[in-house]
Scaffold this motif. Structure first.
Motif, PDB file in Angstrom:
ATOM      1  N   ARG A  32       0.832  -1.201   0.000  1.00 54.61           N
ATOM      2  CA  ARG A  32       0.000   0.000   0.000  1.00 54.61           C
ATOM      3  C   ARG A  32       0.871   1.257   0.000  1.00 54.61           C
ATOM      4  NH1 ARG A  32      -2.953   1.070   4.503  1.00 54.61           N
ATOM      5  NH2 ARG A  32      -4.417   2.334   3.304  1.00 54.61           N
ATOM      6  N   LEU A  36       0.477   4.189  -2.791  1.00 57.96           N
ATOM      7  CA  LEU A  36       0.052   5.510  -2.344  1.00 57.96           C
ATOM      8  C   LEU A  36       1.141   6.559  -2.566  1.00 57.96           C
ATOM      9  CD1 LEU A  36      -1.756   4.335   0.898  1.00 57.96           C
ATOM     10  CD2 LEU A  36      -2.875   5.370  -1.097  1.00 57.96           C
ATOM     11  N   ASP A 282     -11.212   3.843   0.466  1.00 52.41           N
ATOM     12  CA  ASP A 282     -11.935   2.586   0.259  1.00 52.41           C
ATOM     13  C   ASP A 282     -13.411   2.787  -0.053  1.00 52.41           C
ATOM     14  OD1 ASP A 282     -12.242   3.533   2.816  1.00 52.41           O
ATOM     15  OD2 ASP A 282     -11.623   1.699   3.819  1.00 52.41           O
ATOM     16  N   HIS A 284     -14.188   3.812  -2.867  1.00 55.95           N
ATOM     17  CA  HIS A 284     -14.183   3.649  -4.325  1.00 55.95           C
ATOM     18  C   HIS A 284     -14.933   2.394  -4.748  1.00 55.95           C
ATOM     19  CE1 HIS A 284     -12.442   2.913  -8.392  1.00 55.95           C
ATOM     20  NE2 HIS A 284     -12.608   4.223  -8.469  1.00 55.95           N
ATOM     21  N   ASP A 287     -12.804  -0.796  -4.687  1.00 57.06           N
ATOM     22  CA  ASP A 287     -12.064  -1.217  -3.497  1.00 57.06           C
ATOM     23  C   ASP A 287     -12.506  -2.617  -3.071  1.00 57.06           C
ATOM     24  OD1 ASP A 287     -10.262  -0.050  -1.137  1.00 57.06           O
ATOM     25  OD2 ASP A 287     -11.849  -1.278  -0.242  1.00 57.06           O
ATOM     26  N   THR A 296     -13.353   7.660  -9.289  1.00 52.21           N
ATOM     27  CA  THR A 296     -12.106   8.414  -9.164  1.00 52.21           C
ATOM     28  C   THR A 296     -12.368   9.909  -9.321  1.00 52.21           C
ATOM     29  OG1 THR A 296     -10.814   6.531  -9.980  1.00 52.21           O
ATOM     30  CG2 THR A 296      -9.792   8.718 -10.128  1.00 52.21           C
ATOM     31  N   GLY A 320      -8.189   2.210   2.166  1.00 54.33           N
ATOM     32  CA  GLY A 320      -7.915   2.218   0.740  1.00 54.33           C
ATOM     33  C   GLY A 320      -6.958   1.072   0.482  1.00 54.33           C
ATOM     34  N   TYR A 321      -7.436   0.031  -0.174  1.00 47.80           N
ATOM     35  CA  TYR A 321      -6.663  -1.217  -0.240  1.00 47.80           C
ATOM     36  C   TYR A 321      -6.303  -1.541  -1.682  1.00 47.80           C
ATOM     37  CZ  TYR A 321      -7.900  -0.886   4.507  1.00 47.80           C
ATOM     38  OH  TYR A 321      -8.018  -0.389   5.775  1.00 47.80           O
ATOM     39  N   SER A 323      -5.820  -2.184  -5.224  1.00 47.41           N
ATOM     40  CA  SER A 323      -6.620  -2.365  -6.436  1.00 47.41           C
ATOM     41  C   SER A 323      -5.941  -1.541  -7.523  1.00 47.41           C
ATOM     42  CB  SER A 323      -8.064  -1.890  -6.234  1.00 47.41           C
ATOM     43  OG  SER A 323      -8.130  -0.469  -6.194  1.00 47.41           O
ATOM     44  N   LEU A 326      -6.252   2.331  -6.790  1.00 49.50           N
ATOM     45  CA  LEU A 326      -5.874   2.980  -5.529  1.00 49.50           C
ATOM     46  C   LEU A 326      -4.982   4.202  -5.725  1.00 49.50           C
ATOM     47  CD1 LEU A 326      -5.824   3.144  -2.471  1.00 49.50           C
ATOM     48  CD2 LEU A 326      -4.013   1.416  -2.451  1.00 49.50           C
ATOM     49  N   ASN A 329      -6.767   7.100  -7.347  1.00 51.12           N
ATOM     50  CA  ASN A 329      -7.733   7.745  -6.463  1.00 51.12           C
ATOM     51  C   ASN A 329      -7.058   8.783  -5.573  1.00 51.12           C
ATOM     52  OD1 ASN A 329      -9.853   6.238  -7.469  1.00 51.12           O
ATOM     53  ND2 ASN A 329      -9.675   4.647  -5.907  1.00 51.12           N
TER      54      ASN A 329
END
Length: 340
Positions: A32, A36, A282, A284, A287, A296, A320-321, A323, A326, A329
Protein backbone atom coordinates in the motif's frame (compact mmCIF):
# COMPACT_ATOMS: atom_id res chain seq x y z
CA UNK A 1 1.94 19.81 -1.69
CA UNK A 2 4.19 18.75 1.15
CA UNK A 3 3.94 15.07 2.04
CA UNK A 4 5.31 13.05 4.95
CA UNK A 5 6.42 9.39 4.97
CA UNK A 6 8.74 7.21 7.02
CA UNK A 7 9.86 3.98 5.36
CA UNK A 8 10.00 2.20 8.72
CA UNK A 9 6.22 1.87 8.40
CA UNK A 10 6.82 -0.94 5.89
CA UNK A 11 8.15 -3.24 8.63
CA UNK A 12 4.62 -4.16 9.75
CA UNK A 13 3.54 -6.98 7.45
CA UNK A 14 0.48 -8.70 8.97
CA UNK A 15 -0.46 -12.18 7.76
CA UNK A 16 -3.71 -13.01 9.53
CA UNK A 17 -7.18 -11.66 8.88
CA UNK A 18 -10.49 -13.36 9.60
CA UNK A 19 -13.73 -12.30 7.94
CA UNK A 20 -17.05 -14.12 8.00
CA UNK A 21 -15.44 -17.04 9.78
CA UNK A 22 -12.81 -17.50 7.09
CA UNK A 23 -9.07 -16.88 7.39
CA UNK A 24 -7.90 -14.65 4.53
CA UNK A 25 -4.70 -12.78 3.61
CA UNK A 26 -4.51 -9.50 5.49
CA UNK A 27 -5.23 -6.64 3.04
CA UNK A 28 -3.30 -4.04 5.05
CA UNK A 29 0.01 -4.85 3.33
CA UNK A 30 3.27 -2.85 2.93
CA UNK A 31 2.62 -2.63 -0.82
CA UNK A 32 0.00 0.00 0.00
CA UNK A 33 2.88 2.38 0.79
CA UNK A 34 4.39 2.01 -2.67
CA UNK A 35 1.06 2.51 -4.45
CA UNK A 36 0.05 5.51 -2.34
CA UNK A 37 3.49 7.12 -2.57
CA UNK A 38 3.41 6.87 -6.36
CA UNK A 39 -0.12 8.28 -6.40
CA UNK A 40 0.89 11.26 -4.27
CA UNK A 41 3.99 11.95 -6.36
CA UNK A 42 1.83 11.89 -9.49
CA UNK A 43 -0.09 14.78 -7.89
CA UNK A 44 3.15 16.69 -7.37
CA UNK A 45 3.79 15.81 -3.73
CA UNK A 46 7.35 16.00 -2.43
CA UNK A 47 7.97 13.65 0.49
CA UNK A 48 9.87 14.43 3.67
CA UNK A 49 10.78 12.17 6.59
CA UNK A 50 8.94 13.02 9.82
CA UNK A 51 10.71 14.36 12.87
CA UNK A 52 10.65 12.25 16.01
CA UNK A 53 8.43 14.13 18.44
CA UNK A 54 8.67 11.31 21.00
CA UNK A 55 5.88 9.52 22.82
CA UNK A 56 4.26 12.70 24.14
CA UNK A 57 1.88 13.35 21.21
CA UNK A 58 0.85 9.68 21.17
CA UNK A 59 0.39 9.50 24.94
CA UNK A 60 -1.76 12.64 24.77
CA UNK A 61 -4.60 10.47 23.43
CA UNK A 62 -3.55 6.89 24.30
CA UNK A 63 -3.19 5.47 27.81
CA UNK A 64 0.19 4.58 29.28
CA UNK A 65 -1.17 1.11 30.04
CA UNK A 66 -1.95 0.59 26.36
CA UNK A 67 1.45 1.87 25.24
CA UNK A 68 3.17 -0.54 27.62
CA UNK A 69 1.09 -3.38 26.24
CA UNK A 70 1.72 -2.55 22.60
CA UNK A 71 5.46 -2.10 23.08
CA UNK A 72 5.97 -5.40 24.93
CA UNK A 73 3.23 -7.84 24.00
CA UNK A 74 4.94 -9.56 21.08
CA UNK A 75 8.01 -10.41 23.17
CA UNK A 76 5.79 -11.68 25.98
CA UNK A 77 3.64 -13.66 23.55
CA UNK A 78 6.64 -15.52 22.15
CA UNK A 79 7.38 -16.93 25.63
CA UNK A 80 4.11 -18.88 25.51
CA UNK A 81 4.68 -22.46 24.43
CA UNK A 82 3.15 -23.03 20.99
CA UNK A 83 2.22 -19.38 20.51
CA UNK A 84 1.53 -18.04 17.02
CA UNK A 85 3.95 -15.65 15.33
CA UNK A 86 1.39 -12.87 15.66
CA UNK A 87 -0.56 -11.80 18.73
CA UNK A 88 -4.24 -12.53 18.08
CA UNK A 89 -6.84 -12.43 20.86
CA UNK A 90 -9.25 -15.27 21.59
CA UNK A 91 -11.07 -13.91 24.64
CA UNK A 92 -12.45 -10.46 25.47
CA UNK A 93 -13.88 -8.72 28.55
CA UNK A 94 -17.55 -7.82 28.54
CA UNK A 95 -16.85 -4.23 29.62
CA UNK A 96 -13.87 -1.84 29.75
CA UNK A 97 -14.35 -1.71 33.52
CA UNK A 98 -13.81 -5.48 33.96
CA UNK A 99 -10.67 -6.61 35.79
CA UNK A 100 -7.31 -6.18 34.07
CA UNK A 101 -5.42 -9.51 33.92
CA UNK A 102 -1.68 -10.11 34.20
CA UNK A 103 -1.75 -12.76 31.48
CA UNK A 104 -0.47 -11.86 28.01
CA UNK A 105 -3.43 -13.73 26.55
CA UNK A 106 -5.88 -11.82 28.73
CA UNK A 107 -4.28 -8.46 27.99
CA UNK A 108 -4.38 -9.19 24.26
CA UNK A 109 -8.13 -9.67 24.58
CA UNK A 110 -8.43 -6.46 26.58
CA UNK A 111 -6.43 -4.31 24.16
CA UNK A 112 -7.33 -5.84 20.76
CA UNK A 113 -10.92 -5.46 19.64
CA UNK A 114 -10.86 -8.05 16.88
CA UNK A 115 -8.73 -10.43 14.81
CA UNK A 116 -7.93 -7.78 12.19
CA UNK A 117 -5.10 -6.18 14.21
CA UNK A 118 -2.48 -8.94 14.65
CA UNK A 119 0.67 -7.71 16.41
CA UNK A 120 4.01 -8.94 15.09
CA UNK A 121 7.66 -8.19 15.82
CA UNK A 122 7.74 -4.83 14.03
CA UNK A 123 4.20 -3.59 14.64
CA UNK A 124 5.24 -1.18 17.40
CA UNK A 125 7.95 0.39 15.24
CA UNK A 126 5.73 0.80 12.20
CA UNK A 127 2.82 2.19 14.22
CA UNK A 128 5.15 4.59 16.04
CA UNK A 129 6.45 6.07 12.79
CA UNK A 130 2.98 6.13 11.30
CA UNK A 131 1.94 8.31 14.24
CA UNK A 132 5.02 10.51 13.92
CA UNK A 133 4.12 11.02 10.25
CA UNK A 134 0.74 12.42 11.33
CA UNK A 135 2.36 14.59 14.01
CA UNK A 136 4.76 16.10 11.48
CA UNK A 137 1.85 16.77 9.14
CA UNK A 138 0.01 18.59 11.91
CA UNK A 139 3.11 20.59 12.82
CA UNK A 140 3.59 21.68 9.21
CA UNK A 141 0.03 22.97 8.99
CA UNK A 142 0.33 24.68 12.37
CA UNK A 143 3.44 26.41 11.00
CA UNK A 144 1.50 27.78 8.03
CA UNK A 145 1.23 25.10 5.35
CA UNK A 146 -2.11 25.19 3.52
CA UNK A 147 -2.36 21.42 3.09
CA UNK A 148 -0.18 18.42 3.93
CA UNK A 149 -0.53 14.74 3.07
CA UNK A 150 0.60 12.33 5.81
CA UNK A 151 1.10 8.81 4.43
CA UNK A 152 0.42 7.03 7.72
CA UNK A 153 0.46 3.25 7.58
CA UNK A 154 -0.75 1.25 9.47
CA UNK A 155 -3.91 3.36 9.57
CA UNK A 156 -5.47 4.59 12.79
CA UNK A 157 -9.16 5.51 12.95
CA UNK A 158 -10.33 2.21 14.50
CA UNK A 159 -7.89 2.58 17.43
CA UNK A 160 -9.40 3.79 20.72
CA UNK A 161 -7.41 5.26 23.58
CA UNK A 162 -6.57 1.77 24.88
CA UNK A 163 -7.75 -0.57 22.14
CA UNK A 164 -6.45 -1.64 18.73
CA UNK A 165 -8.81 -2.83 16.02
CA UNK A 166 -9.46 -3.00 12.29
CA UNK A 167 -5.78 -2.85 11.16
CA UNK A 168 -5.21 0.15 13.49
CA UNK A 169 -2.94 0.60 16.54
CA UNK A 170 -2.39 4.33 17.10
CA UNK A 171 -5.16 6.75 16.14
CA UNK A 172 -3.14 8.92 13.78
CA UNK A 173 -5.96 11.34 12.94
CA UNK A 174 -6.79 11.76 16.63
CA UNK A 175 -3.11 12.31 17.43
CA UNK A 176 -2.92 14.98 14.71
CA UNK A 177 -6.04 16.73 16.02
CA UNK A 178 -4.74 16.77 19.57
CA UNK A 179 -1.43 18.14 18.35
CA UNK A 180 -3.22 20.95 16.53
CA UNK A 181 -5.24 21.70 19.65
CA UNK A 182 -1.97 21.91 21.60
CA UNK A 183 -0.74 24.40 19.00
CA UNK A 184 -3.71 26.66 19.72
CA UNK A 185 -5.97 25.67 16.82
CA UNK A 186 -9.57 24.40 16.87
CA UNK A 187 -9.66 21.17 14.86
CA UNK A 188 -12.42 19.18 13.28
CA UNK A 189 -11.84 15.60 12.12
CA UNK A 190 -13.64 14.72 8.89
CA UNK A 191 -13.53 10.97 8.28
CA UNK A 192 -14.27 9.98 4.67
CA UNK A 193 -13.26 6.32 5.00
CA UNK A 194 -15.99 3.85 4.01
CA UNK A 195 -15.81 2.44 7.56
CA UNK A 196 -16.88 4.48 10.56
CA UNK A 197 -14.02 5.94 12.59
CA UNK A 198 -15.14 4.27 15.79
CA UNK A 199 -11.85 4.71 17.62
CA UNK A 200 -11.79 8.42 16.83
CA UNK A 201 -15.38 8.80 18.00
CA UNK A 202 -14.62 6.97 21.24
CA UNK A 203 -11.51 9.04 21.85
CA UNK A 204 -13.35 12.38 21.69
CA UNK A 205 -16.93 11.36 22.52
CA UNK A 206 -17.08 13.18 25.87
CA UNK A 207 -15.09 16.20 24.69
CA UNK A 208 -16.33 19.38 23.08
CA UNK A 209 -13.00 20.80 21.91
CA UNK A 210 -12.64 18.53 18.85
CA UNK A 211 -15.50 17.97 16.40
CA UNK A 212 -15.68 14.46 14.92
CA UNK A 213 -17.63 13.91 11.69
CA UNK A 214 -17.79 10.61 9.82
CA UNK A 215 -19.40 9.70 6.47
CA UNK A 216 -19.48 5.92 6.12
CA UNK A 217 -21.42 2.83 5.15
CA UNK A 218 -24.33 2.11 7.48
CA UNK A 219 -22.88 -0.04 10.28
CA UNK A 220 -26.15 -1.95 10.72
CA UNK A 221 -24.63 -4.47 8.29
CA UNK A 222 -21.05 -3.24 7.87
CA UNK A 223 -17.90 -3.04 10.02
CA UNK A 224 -17.55 -1.81 12.76
CA UNK A 225 -21.23 -2.69 13.43
CA UNK A 226 -21.50 -1.39 17.04
CA UNK A 227 -20.61 2.26 16.41
CA UNK A 228 -21.34 4.86 13.77
CA UNK A 229 -25.12 5.14 14.01
CA UNK A 230 -26.80 8.48 13.47
CA UNK A 231 -28.11 8.77 17.03
CA UNK A 232 -24.58 8.82 18.49
CA UNK A 233 -24.05 12.53 19.15
CA UNK A 234 -21.49 12.59 21.97
CA UNK A 235 -22.01 12.79 25.71
CA UNK A 236 -21.31 15.21 28.53
CA UNK A 237 -19.15 18.07 27.31
CA UNK A 238 -19.06 16.38 23.89
CA UNK A 239 -22.82 16.28 23.33
CA UNK A 240 -23.40 17.60 19.81
CA UNK A 241 -19.71 17.43 18.90
CA UNK A 242 -20.00 14.05 17.13
CA UNK A 243 -21.84 13.72 13.82
CA UNK A 244 -22.35 10.37 12.09
CA UNK A 245 -23.69 10.33 8.55
CA UNK A 246 -24.23 6.67 7.63
CA UNK A 247 -25.16 5.92 4.02
CA UNK A 248 -26.47 2.90 2.16
CA UNK A 249 -24.12 0.39 0.57
CA UNK A 250 -23.44 1.34 -3.04
CA UNK A 251 -23.72 5.10 -2.43
CA UNK A 252 -22.63 7.04 -5.55
CA UNK A 253 -20.86 10.35 -6.09
CA UNK A 254 -23.92 12.61 -6.02
CA UNK A 255 -25.39 11.20 -2.82
CA UNK A 256 -21.98 11.31 -1.17
CA UNK A 257 -21.36 14.91 -2.17
CA UNK A 258 -24.78 16.01 -0.92
CA UNK A 259 -23.99 14.41 2.43
CA UNK A 260 -20.57 16.04 2.47
CA UNK A 261 -22.27 19.43 2.26
CA UNK A 262 -23.98 18.68 5.56
CA UNK A 263 -20.71 17.58 7.13
CA UNK A 264 -18.91 20.74 6.02
CA UNK A 265 -21.73 22.95 7.30
CA UNK A 266 -21.34 21.37 10.74
CA UNK A 267 -17.58 22.00 10.62
CA UNK A 268 -18.21 25.65 9.75
CA UNK A 269 -20.71 26.06 12.58
CA UNK A 270 -18.26 24.46 15.01
CA UNK A 271 -15.88 27.31 14.27
CA UNK A 272 -13.07 25.00 13.21
CA UNK A 273 -9.95 26.67 11.88
CA UNK A 274 -8.30 23.46 10.62
CA UNK A 275 -9.58 20.13 9.30
CA UNK A 276 -7.93 16.76 9.83
CA UNK A 277 -9.14 14.65 6.92
CA UNK A 278 -9.12 10.96 7.86
CA UNK A 279 -8.49 10.00 4.26
CA UNK A 280 -9.91 6.60 3.48
CA UNK A 281 -9.95 5.79 -0.23
CA UNK A 282 -11.93 2.59 0.26
CA UNK A 283 -15.20 4.31 -0.70
CA UNK A 284 -14.18 3.65 -4.33
CA UNK A 285 -16.34 1.36 -6.41
CA UNK A 286 -13.43 -1.03 -7.05
CA UNK A 287 -12.06 -1.22 -3.50
CA UNK A 288 -11.96 -4.80 -2.15
CA UNK A 289 -14.39 -3.92 0.66
CA UNK A 290 -17.13 -2.95 -1.81
CA UNK A 291 -18.92 -0.49 0.48
CA UNK A 292 -19.61 2.51 -1.74
CA UNK A 293 -19.52 3.28 -5.46
CA UNK A 294 -17.56 6.54 -5.45
CA UNK A 295 -15.61 7.08 -8.69
CA UNK A 296 -12.11 8.41 -9.16
CA UNK A 297 -13.58 11.69 -10.43
CA UNK A 298 -15.74 11.66 -7.31
CA UNK A 299 -12.63 11.85 -5.14
CA UNK A 300 -11.54 14.99 -7.00
CA UNK A 301 -14.93 16.56 -6.34
CA UNK A 302 -14.91 15.50 -2.67
CA UNK A 303 -11.48 17.05 -2.17
CA UNK A 304 -12.46 20.23 -3.99
CA UNK A 305 -15.51 20.65 -1.74
CA UNK A 306 -13.37 20.22 1.37
CA UNK A 307 -10.71 22.62 0.10
CA UNK A 308 -13.39 25.19 -0.77
CA UNK A 309 -13.90 25.77 2.97
CA UNK A 310 -10.62 27.67 2.86
CA UNK A 311 -9.40 25.90 5.99
CA UNK A 312 -5.94 24.34 6.18
CA UNK A 313 -5.97 20.56 5.81
CA UNK A 314 -3.99 17.73 7.37
CA UNK A 315 -4.81 14.71 5.21
CA UNK A 316 -3.96 11.58 7.17
CA UNK A 317 -4.09 8.29 5.26
CA UNK A 318 -6.58 5.75 6.58
CA UNK A 319 -8.05 2.93 4.44
CA UNK A 320 -7.92 2.22 0.74
CA UNK A 321 -6.66 -1.22 -0.24
CA UNK A 322 -4.78 -2.74 -3.13
CA UNK A 323 -6.62 -2.36 -6.44
CA UNK A 324 -5.75 -0.99 -9.85
CA UNK A 325 -7.48 2.26 -8.92
CA UNK A 326 -5.87 2.98 -5.53
CA UNK A 327 -2.98 5.18 -6.64
CA UNK A 328 -5.12 7.08 -9.13
CA UNK A 329 -7.73 7.74 -6.46
CA UNK A 330 -5.15 9.43 -4.25
CA UNK A 331 -3.84 11.44 -7.19
CA UNK A 332 -7.38 12.58 -7.94
CA UNK A 333 -8.05 13.58 -4.34
CA UNK A 334 -4.83 15.55 -3.94
CA UNK A 335 -5.35 17.26 -7.31
CA UNK A 336 -8.81 18.25 -6.09
CA UNK A 337 -7.20 20.06 -3.15
CA UNK A 338 -4.53 21.73 -5.24
CA UNK A 339 -7.11 22.92 -7.77
CA UNK A 340 -8.69 25.23 -5.18
Amino acid sequence: MKAILDDRQRAHDPKNFMANGTRKPNPEVPRRVDILKAGAEAAGCVFETPADAGLGPIAAVHTAEYLTFLRNIHTRWQRIEGASDEVIPNVHPMNRTDSYPKSAVGQAGYHQADTACPIAEYTWKAAYWSAQTAVSGADAVAAGARAVYALSRPPGHHAFADLAGGFCFFNNSGIAAQRLLYKGLRPAILDVDVHHGNGTQGMFYARGDVLTVSIHADPARFYPFFWGHAHERGEGAGLGANLNLPLERGTDDETYLNTLDRALAQITDFGADVIVVALGLDAHIDDPFQGFAVTTEGFTRIAAAIAATGLPLVCVQEGGYVSDALGGNLTAFLNGIEGN
